[in-house]
Write an enzyme that holds these catalytic residues in place. Structure first.
Site, PDB file in Angstrom:
ATOM      1  N   ALA A  87       0.924  -1.084   0.028  1.00 41.58           N
ATOM      2  CA  ALA A  87      -0.126   0.048  -0.007  1.00 41.58           C
ATOM      3  C   ALA A  87       0.727   1.242   0.082  1.00 41.58           C
ATOM      4  O   ALA A  87       2.036   1.245   0.457  1.00 41.58           O
ATOM      5  CB  ALA A  87      -0.893   0.019   1.191  1.00 41.58           C
ATOM      6  N   ASP A  88       0.397   2.310  -0.531  1.00 42.66           N
ATOM      7  CA  ASP A  88       1.007   3.483  -0.410  1.00 42.66           C
ATOM      8  C   ASP A  88       0.781   4.445   1.087  1.00 42.66           C
ATOM      9  O   ASP A  88       1.423   5.141   1.296  1.00 42.66           O
ATOM     10  CB  ASP A  88       0.517   4.406  -1.586  1.00 42.66           C
ATOM     11  N   GLU A 107      -5.709  -4.566  -8.864  1.00 40.73           N
ATOM     12  CA  GLU A 107      -5.462  -4.865  -7.785  1.00 40.73           C
ATOM     13  C   GLU A 107      -6.903  -5.113  -7.032  1.00 40.73           C
ATOM     14  O   GLU A 107      -7.107  -5.925  -6.258  1.00 40.73           O
ATOM     15  CB  GLU A 107      -4.400  -3.827  -7.133  1.00 40.73           C
TER      16      GLU A 107
END
EC number: 5.3.1.6
Length: 223
Positions: A87-88, A107
């Site tokens: 994840a960012d 995703e």
């Protein structure tokens, strides 16, 4: 530990987390990005413990194949026990921003099919409020300007990601200057804009488990 070492540690922790639950016919969903790559590398040592994988991008599919892991089309798979991806950004509700690698649509599709979504990230990705990382939005090319105007109305500052074409043939707008307090609503509002394929908020389908690499070890957070 540096950031790469944290990513390696959390990737190994993800393998250790899912391995006891796998059967020889299990198919695993695998995400995209640097942390997911470390997960693939660690998973490759256990190829006899599962059947294969569904990839969320062409790059991931190639890395899996390079390790001798069978890659299946999602349409040929009944269900996925696990989806493992990075994840960012991640908040305490395990809502995520994803899509820095421009694979957000695939995703999101693979995550929707999986029984359990395991997010793997280093501690820098955990935030109290989402939005510090620009929110990616995948857009049909002819709708780019229209979608950008609508995103401004929602309070964002969209920037066209120059030179990037997704695996689906679309473009990315990165939306800056958002302070996301209701991620599920914003996800729905953006997806309702004509021309949007999807956006990088994973709030309607957040992670079930967050494995967070820290200097003192891997933390396990669950919804």
């Amino acid at each position: 530990m540096n950031q790469d070492q944290l990513k390696q540690a959390v990737a190994q922790a993800a393998v250790d987390y899912i391995l006891p639950h796998l059967e020889r016919n299990s198919v695993i969903g695998v995400g995209t990005g640097s942390t997911a790559n470390y997960f693939i590398d660690a998973l490759a040592r256990h190829t006899f413990d599962f059947d294969g994988a569904v990839a969320s991008s062409e790059a991931t599919a190639q890395r899996l194949k390079d390790h001798g892991i069978a890659v299946y089309d999602l349409n040929s798979v009944g269900e996925l026990e696990f989806y493992v991806d990075g994840a960012d950004e991640a908040n305490d509700r395990l809502e995520l921003i994803k899509g820095g690698g421009a694979a957000l649509t695939r995703e999101k599709i693979v995550a929707a099919v999986a029984k359990t979504f395991v997010c793997i990230a280093d501690a820098s990705k955990r935030v109290p409020v989402l939005g510090g990382f620009p929110l990616p939005v995948e857009v049909i090319p002819m709708a780019r300007s229209h979608v950008a105007r609508q995103l401004v109305r929602l309070g964002g500052d969209p920037v066209y990601r120059q030179g990037v074409v997704t695996d689906n043939g679309n473009v990315i707008l990165d939306v800056h200057n958002l302070h996301i307090t209701d991620a599920a609503k914003l996800e729905a509002d953006i997806n309702a804009i004509v021309g949007v394929v999807t956006n990088g908020l994973f709030a309607a389908r957040p992670a079930d488990v967050l494995l967070l690499g820290t200097a003192t070890g891997v933390q396990i957070l669950k919804r």
